[in-house]
Design a protein around this motif. Structure first.
Motif, PDB file in Angstrom:
ATOM      1  N   TYR A  41       0.804  -1.215   0.000  1.00 34.34           N
ATOM      2  CA  TYR A  41       0.000   0.000   0.000  1.00 34.34           C
ATOM      3  C   TYR A  41       0.845   1.277   0.000  1.00 34.34           C
ATOM      4  O   TYR A  41       0.304   2.379  -0.114  1.00 34.34           O
ATOM      5  N   SER A  42       2.163   1.124   0.085  1.00 37.63           N
ATOM      6  CA  SER A  42       3.017   2.307   0.137  1.00 37.63           C
ATOM      7  C   SER A  42       3.057   3.049  -1.201  1.00 37.63           C
ATOM      8  O   SER A  42       3.401   4.219  -1.248  1.00 37.63           O
ATOM      9  N   VAL A  43       2.749   2.363  -2.298  1.00 33.92           N
ATOM     10  CA  VAL A  43       2.771   3.021  -3.605  1.00 33.92           C
ATOM     11  C   VAL A  43       1.475   3.761  -3.892  1.00 33.92           C
ATOM     12  O   VAL A  43       1.376   4.467  -4.889  1.00 33.92           O
ATOM     13  N   MET A  44       0.482   3.610  -3.018  1.00 32.67           N
ATOM     14  CA  MET A  44      -0.814   4.261  -3.235  1.00 32.67           C
ATOM     15  C   MET A  44      -0.691   5.767  -3.034  1.00 32.67           C
ATOM     16  O   MET A  44       0.151   6.238  -2.253  1.00 32.67           O
ATOM     17  N   PRO A  45      -1.544   6.576  -3.689  1.00 29.39           N
ATOM     18  CA  PRO A  45      -1.492   8.028  -3.508  1.00 29.39           C
ATOM     19  C   PRO A  45      -1.928   8.484  -2.121  1.00 29.39           C
ATOM     20  O   PRO A  45      -1.711   9.632  -1.756  1.00 29.39           O
ATOM     21  N   GLY A  46      -2.556   7.615  -1.329  1.00 24.48           N
ATOM     22  CA  GLY A  46      -3.005   7.962   0.016  1.00 24.48           C
ATOM     23  C   GLY A  46      -3.872   6.869   0.599  1.00 24.48           C
ATOM     24  O   GLY A  46      -4.348   5.964  -0.113  1.00 24.48           O
ATOM     25  N   LYS A  47      -4.093   6.934   1.929  1.00 24.56           N
ATOM     26  CA  LYS A  47      -4.881   5.884   2.594  1.00 24.56           C
ATOM     27  C   LYS A  47      -6.329   5.894   2.122  1.00 24.56           C
ATOM     28  O   LYS A  47      -6.954   4.837   1.974  1.00 24.56           O
ATOM     29  N   PHE A  48      -6.835   7.098   1.879  1.00 24.75           N
ATOM     30  CA  PHE A  48      -8.222   7.189   1.425  1.00 24.75           C
ATOM     31  C   PHE A  48      -8.397   6.483   0.071  1.00 24.75           C
ATOM     32  O   PHE A  48      -9.335   5.730  -0.151  1.00 24.75           O
ATOM     33  N   TYR A  49      -7.436   6.740  -0.853  1.00 21.72           N
ATOM     34  CA  TYR A  49      -7.516   6.106  -2.163  1.00 21.72           C
ATOM     35  C   TYR A  49      -7.261   4.611  -2.080  1.00 21.72           C
ATOM     36  O   TYR A  49      -7.775   3.833  -2.883  1.00 21.72           O
ATOM     37  N   THR A  50      -6.481   4.176  -1.064  1.00 23.54           N
ATOM     38  CA  THR A  50      -6.247   2.744  -0.899  1.00 23.54           C
ATOM     39  C   THR A  50      -7.556   2.019  -0.639  1.00 23.54           C
ATOM     40  O   THR A  50      -7.873   1.006  -1.274  1.00 23.54           O
ATOM     41  N   PHE A  72     -10.873  -8.192   7.059  1.00 22.41           N
ATOM     42  CA  PHE A  72      -9.440  -7.865   7.019  1.00 22.41           C
ATOM     43  C   PHE A  72      -9.214  -6.426   7.469  1.00 22.41           C
ATOM     44  O   PHE A  72      -8.471  -5.665   6.856  1.00 22.41           O
ATOM     45  N   ASP A  73      -9.863  -6.046   8.564  1.00 25.96           N
ATOM     46  CA  ASP A  73      -9.779  -4.683   9.072  1.00 25.96           C
ATOM     47  C   ASP A  73      -8.361  -4.306   9.450  1.00 25.96           C
ATOM     48  O   ASP A  73      -7.943  -3.165   9.295  1.00 25.96           O
ATOM     49  N   SER A  74      -7.621  -5.280   9.964  1.00 26.43           N
ATOM     50  CA  SER A  74      -6.262  -4.988  10.408  1.00 26.43           C
ATOM     51  C   SER A  74      -5.312  -4.745   9.236  1.00 26.43           C
ATOM     52  O   SER A  74      -4.291  -4.077   9.383  1.00 26.43           O
ATOM     53  N   GLU A  75      -5.632  -5.280   8.074  1.00 23.15           N
ATOM     54  CA  GLU A  75      -4.748  -5.116   6.922  1.00 23.15           C
ATOM     55  C   GLU A  75      -5.004  -3.816   6.165  1.00 23.15           C
ATOM     56  O   GLU A  75      -4.114  -3.283   5.513  1.00 23.15           O
ATOM     57  N   VAL A  76      -6.233  -3.300   6.240  1.00 18.87           N
ATOM     58  CA  VAL A  76      -6.593  -2.123   5.451  1.00 18.87           C
ATOM     59  C   VAL A  76      -6.220  -0.872   6.226  1.00 18.87           C
ATOM     60  O   VAL A  76      -6.593  -0.744   7.403  1.00 18.87           O
ATOM     61  N   PRO A  77      -5.485   0.077   5.628  1.00 18.98           N
ATOM     62  CA  PRO A  77      -5.098   1.302   6.336  1.00 18.98           C
ATOM     63  C   PRO A  77      -6.328   2.121   6.721  1.00 18.98           C
ATOM     64  O   PRO A  77      -7.312   2.205   5.976  1.00 18.98           O
ATOM     65  N   GLU A  78      -6.263   2.726   7.913  1.00 20.83           N
ATOM     66  CA  GLU A  78      -7.339   3.591   8.384  1.00 20.83           C
ATOM     67  C   GLU A  78      -7.214   4.958   7.700  1.00 20.83           C
ATOM     68  O   GLU A  78      -6.141   5.545   7.675  1.00 20.83           O
ATOM     69  N   SER A  79      -8.287   5.473   7.137  1.00 22.07           N
ATOM     70  CA  SER A  79      -8.220   6.716   6.351  1.00 22.07           C
ATOM     71  C   SER A  79      -8.995   7.854   6.959  1.00 22.07           C
ATOM     72  O   SER A  79      -9.141   8.894   6.344  1.00 22.07           O
ATOM     73  N   GLN A  80      -9.517   7.700   8.188  1.00 20.38           N
ATOM     74  CA  GLN A  80     -10.374   8.728   8.753  1.00 20.38           C
ATOM     75  C   GLN A  80      -9.628  10.044   8.931  1.00 20.38           C
ATOM     76  O   GLN A  80     -10.114  11.121   8.618  1.00 20.38           O
ATOM     77  N   GLN A  81      -8.372   9.957   9.465  1.00 16.98           N
ATOM     78  CA  GLN A  81      -7.588  11.157   9.717  1.00 16.98           C
ATOM     79  C   GLN A  81      -7.296  11.892   8.403  1.00 16.98           C
ATOM     80  O   GLN A  81      -7.327  13.108   8.319  1.00 16.98           O
ATOM     81  N   GLU A  82      -6.999  11.132   7.354  1.00 13.24           N
ATOM     82  CA  GLU A  82      -6.697  11.733   6.066  1.00 13.24           C
ATOM     83  C   GLU A  82      -7.911  12.445   5.498  1.00 13.24           C
ATOM     84  O   GLU A  82      -7.810  13.519   4.907  1.00 13.24           O
ATOM     85  N   VAL A  83      -9.105  11.843   5.688  1.00 15.55           N
ATOM     86  CA  VAL A  83     -10.340  12.482   5.202  1.00 15.55           C
ATOM     87  C   VAL A  83     -10.554  13.800   5.898  1.00 15.55           C
ATOM     88  O   VAL A  83     -10.923  14.816   5.299  1.00 15.55           O
TER      89      VAL A  83
END
Length: 332
Positions: A41-50, A72-83
């Motif tokens: 997921y590091s190549v993604m433009p951001g957690k929200f887009y992931t 798979f909640d633990s695998e998916v990055p949390e995007s709330q802060q980014e939003v």
């Protein structure tokens, strides 16, 4: 590789889709689809887009995205802060124009100036076009009228001096003599050219003729008139033929076999006025003299053909033309 990526990859393969197919369906770049399957997921433009890309991927392969995120909640990055940060950034951008307008004064005047600047530029461009039209339509016409003097303004100077008049008279006589000599030379050249043209026309009107003589045994004679030389071409059709060509003195000009369906090269008799042709297989042979086919005896296999060039007509016409040309020159 993660369990989430494995599940999505297995679902994609089960539907028979390649990464290129999935890219066309989801409009997500292929490198992001590969990153989802590999859990990179590091190549993604951001957690929200992931999270958004994973959801689109899952829906494209008929996997419940809500259940997928729950499993798979633990695998998916949390995007709330980014939003939240993105929303704050948008709010700041919206507030910036309001702050600019609230200042008034200089900034407000500058904005109004930039608002009317396009209109000013358009007006200047229109004025420039009108100036160009005026220059080419009116200004250039006026320049032409000024540069061209009227007939009434032109003056003619006349020299009344006697010496000058005499000199002009002598020059006029010299010019008249030169013109008379030139005219005489032109008339002479024209008459000479006319005689040459008449000679060429007379020669052109004369058409070559081939007269067949008597056949004695297997020998036949032919007389060619209105021609300058003898040129032979021999071809075979229906079988091979042997050909021998010689001069009246017995000198060999051509000797060989002409194969069925082929023809000899042009056989030039050169300065010889009479040639003899021996044909070994006459029924399959065609003989042309100066491009004209001659008639062979129909029942003889081996034939001897004697071709004679009668150039008496061409010689007399040449002598006549030469004589008339000489007479014309003497008369001049």
């Amino acid at each position: 590789m993660t369990e989430l990526g494995d599940k999505l990859k297995a679902a994609r393969r089960e539907k028979g889709l390649s990464l290129d197919d999935l890219q066309q369906i989801t409009k997500i770049q292929k490198r992001y689809l590969v990153a989802i399957e590999e859990g990179n997921y590091s190549v993604m433009p951001g957690k929200f887009y992931t999270r958004a890309f994973i959801k689109q991927y899952a829906e494209a392969v008929d996997v419940d995205s809500t259940q997928l995120f729950a499993d798979f909640d633990s695998e998916v990055p949390e995007s709330q802060q980014e939003v939240v940060e993105q929303e704050q950034s948008r709010a700041r951008k919206k507030a910036t124009p309001l702050a600019t307008h609230s200042v008034g004064g200089q900034n407000s005047s500058r904005n109004r100036f930039f608002d009317i600047l396009p209109k000013i530029l358009i007006a200047l461009f229109i004025l420039f076009i009108l100036f160009i039209i005026w220059y080419f339509v009116f200004a250039r016409d006026n320049d032409k009228n000024v540069a061209t003097p009227n007939d009434s303004e032109q003056t003619v100077k006349v020299n009344d001096e006697t010496g000058s008049s005499t000199k002009k008279s002598d020059d006029a006589k010299k010019n008249d003599d030169s013109a008379a000599k030139k005219k005489a030379a032109d008339d002479k050249a024209a008459e000479k050219k006319k005689a040459e043209d008449k000679k060429k026309a007379d020669e052109k009107d004369k058409k070559m003729a081939i007269e067949k003589g008597q056949t004695s045994g297997n020998a036949t004679s032919y007389t060619v008139s209105n021609a300058d030389k003898l040129s032979l071409e021999i071809s075979a059709s229906g079988g091979d033929t042997w050909i021998g060509v010689s001069t009246a003195a017995g000198a060999n000009i051509y000797n060989g076999i002409v194969k069925d369906g082929s023809s000899s090269d042009e056989i030039d008799a050169k300065d010889n006025k009479t040639v003899s042709i021996v044909v070994g297989n006459a029924p399959v042979t065609t003989v042309k003299v100066n491009g004209e086919k001659i008639e062979l005896a129909p029942t003889l296999v081996k034939q001897v053909l004697t071709i004679k060039l009668d150039d008496s007509g061409s010689d007399s016409s040449s002598d006549s033309a030469s004589s008339s040309s000489s007479d014309g020159e003497n008369a001049q």
